[in-house]
Design a protein around this motif. Structure first.
Motif, short mmCIF file in Angstrom:
data_model
loop_
_atom_site.label_atom_id
_atom_site.label_comp_id
_atom_site.label_asym_id
_atom_site.label_seq_id
_atom_site.Cartn_x
_atom_site.Cartn_y
_atom_site.Cartn_z
N ALA A 1 0.83 -1.21 0.00
CA ALA A 1 0.00 0.00 0.00
C ALA A 1 0.86 1.26 0.00
N ARG A 2 2.03 1.18 0.62
CA ARG A 2 2.91 2.35 0.71
C ARG A 2 3.40 2.81 -0.66
N LYS A 3 3.45 1.88 -1.61
CA LYS A 3 3.87 2.23 -2.97
C LYS A 3 2.93 3.25 -3.60
N PHE A 4 1.69 3.29 -3.08
CA PHE A 4 0.68 4.22 -3.61
C PHE A 4 0.53 5.47 -2.74
N GLY A 5 1.45 5.63 -1.80
CA GLY A 5 1.39 6.81 -0.94
C GLY A 5 0.49 6.66 0.28
N VAL A 6 0.08 5.43 0.55
CA VAL A 6 -0.72 5.17 1.75
C VAL A 6 0.22 5.02 2.94
N ARG A 7 -0.03 5.77 4.00
CA ARG A 7 0.83 5.72 5.18
C ARG A 7 0.01 6.01 6.42
N SER A 8 0.60 5.83 7.57
CA SER A 8 -0.11 6.10 8.82
C SER A 8 -0.42 7.58 8.95
N ALA A 9 -1.51 7.86 9.64
CA ALA A 9 -1.96 9.22 9.98
C ALA A 9 -2.69 9.94 8.85
N ILE A 10 -2.82 9.33 7.65
CA ILE A 10 -3.63 9.98 6.63
C ILE A 10 -5.06 9.44 6.73
N SER A 11 -6.01 10.19 6.24
CA SER A 11 -7.41 9.77 6.34
C SER A 11 -7.68 8.58 5.42
N GLY A 12 -8.67 7.78 5.82
CA GLY A 12 -9.05 6.64 5.00
C GLY A 12 -9.54 7.06 3.63
N VAL A 13 -10.18 8.22 3.55
CA VAL A 13 -10.68 8.73 2.28
C VAL A 13 -9.53 8.98 1.31
N VAL A 14 -8.48 9.65 1.79
CA VAL A 14 -7.31 9.94 0.96
C VAL A 14 -6.59 8.64 0.58
N ALA A 15 -6.49 7.72 1.54
CA ALA A 15 -5.81 6.44 1.31
C ALA A 15 -6.49 5.67 0.18
N LYS A 16 -7.82 5.63 0.21
CA LYS A 16 -8.59 4.91 -0.81
C LYS A 16 -8.46 5.60 -2.17
N ARG A 17 -8.39 6.91 -2.15
CA ARG A 17 -8.23 7.67 -3.39
C ARG A 17 -6.87 7.37 -4.02
#
Length: 360
Positions: A53-69
């Protein structure tokens, strides 16, 4: 009184994507897939992300909405903190086979002082390899490690060869390592400080080292002395096995935004109940109560009050929280509320520790 600088051997062990790795280990269907622990595609905040998931810029402390986007195929997994604690305890038992000087920073990372160790192994690098190997064989997870003469450099080094790797910074490499290090990789230098250093022409350790202590204190306050010392390899903080928390907190993110103080107070009663249990479990009380409010636009506000006496009772906590809640009008609807207790009754007297000098 004369002091002698001793060469210590410090290992910083950091588990690789710990929460996410536990979930993938326990559920093979999640292996190799981008997962986020915590949050959802509509609400909440990501607590941890797998490397996929981190390859797509998903990391701790970001919102679930942004993570899914960022990652449309992201799989959200509900946190299981009791399970993470169970695994963490197994890892710490391994640490204790090597040294009693273990300072946990969280469930997934810790400092180990192996200057003198139970195995009698003189090489800290070999010890780190053995510890990581045992974690993998006995627990089933990978860990990374940093090895050096102090906690500051060991912490930085553990991030160099992640995942499942380690890096040693020997005493004779210390200064050259720090001089070429980008300032953004210095532990304790956050985004705001990094930008400020950039504006001052400080981009690497060498440029930081060129500044006088007076210059750094002028621009960074008390932290200036810290920066002046660490870039010269000076960081004398000891590994403390009895590390004491400075605060105890509890918070909750709501499925639906709250716009009424009455509904907020109902939720704060539950949060205060959780906080009381945590305080009593740790046998601590505190004087300073802080109310944390995160609004629907993700802006955050804190309101604090310090009492003349220590408390741990829910009733007394809520009494103060009510004052803080009604202290001023809400700016917007609220998505998260939290209560923390600091200024705890856990102060301990500082003691002088005499440490022997050993070759690295």
């Amino acid at each position: 009184m004369e002091t002698t600088t001793s060469i210590r051997k410090i290992i910083h062990v950091d588990m690789d994507a710990f929460y996410a790795s536990v979930e993938q280990m326990d559920n093979p269907d999640l292996m190799g897939k981008p997962i986020a622990v915590g949050g959802s595609e509509n609400r909440g905040v990501v607590a941890a992300a797998s490397y996929e998931a981190r390859k797509f810029g998903v990391r701790s402390a970001i919102s679930g909405v942004v993570a899914k986007r960022n990652c449309p195929d992201l799989i959200f997994v509900k946190p299981r903190f009791e399970r993470y604690k169970e695994i963490s305890n197994k890892i710490h038992k391994i640490f204790k086979d090597y040294t009693d000087l273990v300072e946990p920073l969280s469930l997934d990372e810790a400092y180990l002082d192996v200057t003198v160790n139970k195995k009698g192994i003189t090489s800290a690098s070999i010890l780190a390899e053995e510890i990581r190997s045992r974690i993998f064989s006995e627990v089933g997870l990978t860990a990374s490690a940093g090895i050096s003469v102090n906690k500051f450099v060991a912490k930085i080094a553990s991030d160099f060869n992640k995942p499942n790797g380690q890096k040693t910074v020997n005493p004779d490499e210390l200064i050259s390592f720090l001089e070429v290090l980008p300032i953004r990789k210095f532990y304790g230098v956050g985004k705001v400080t990094t930008e400020k250093m950039y504006q001052l022409g400080i981009f690497t350790g060498l440029e930081l080292k060129s500044k006088s202590v007076e210059f750094l204190v002028k621009h960074f306050g008390k932290s200036g002395s810290f920066y002046y010392n660490v870039v010269r390899g000076i960081h004398n903080s000891e590994v403390k096995s009895n590390r004491i928390s400075k605060s105890v907190a509890a918070e909750h993110t709501f499925d639906t935004n709250l716009s009424s103080e009455i509904f907020m107070l109902e939720q704060l009663e539950n949060i205060a109940d959780t906080l009381e249990r945590r305080l009593k479990k740790n046998n601590v009380s505190g004087k300073t109560i802080t109310l944390k409010i995160k609004y629907s636009d993700f802006t955050q506000q804190t309101r604090s009050k310090t009492l003349p006496y220590f408390i741990a009772d829910k009733g007394l906590i809520i009494e103060s929280v009510k004052e803080l809640l009604y202290q001023e009008r809400m700016k917007n609807s609220v998505r998260l509320l939290g209560i923390s207790m600091s200024n705890l009754n856990t102060e301990v007297k500082k003691s002088i520790v005499v440490q022997l000098s050993f070759p690295f």
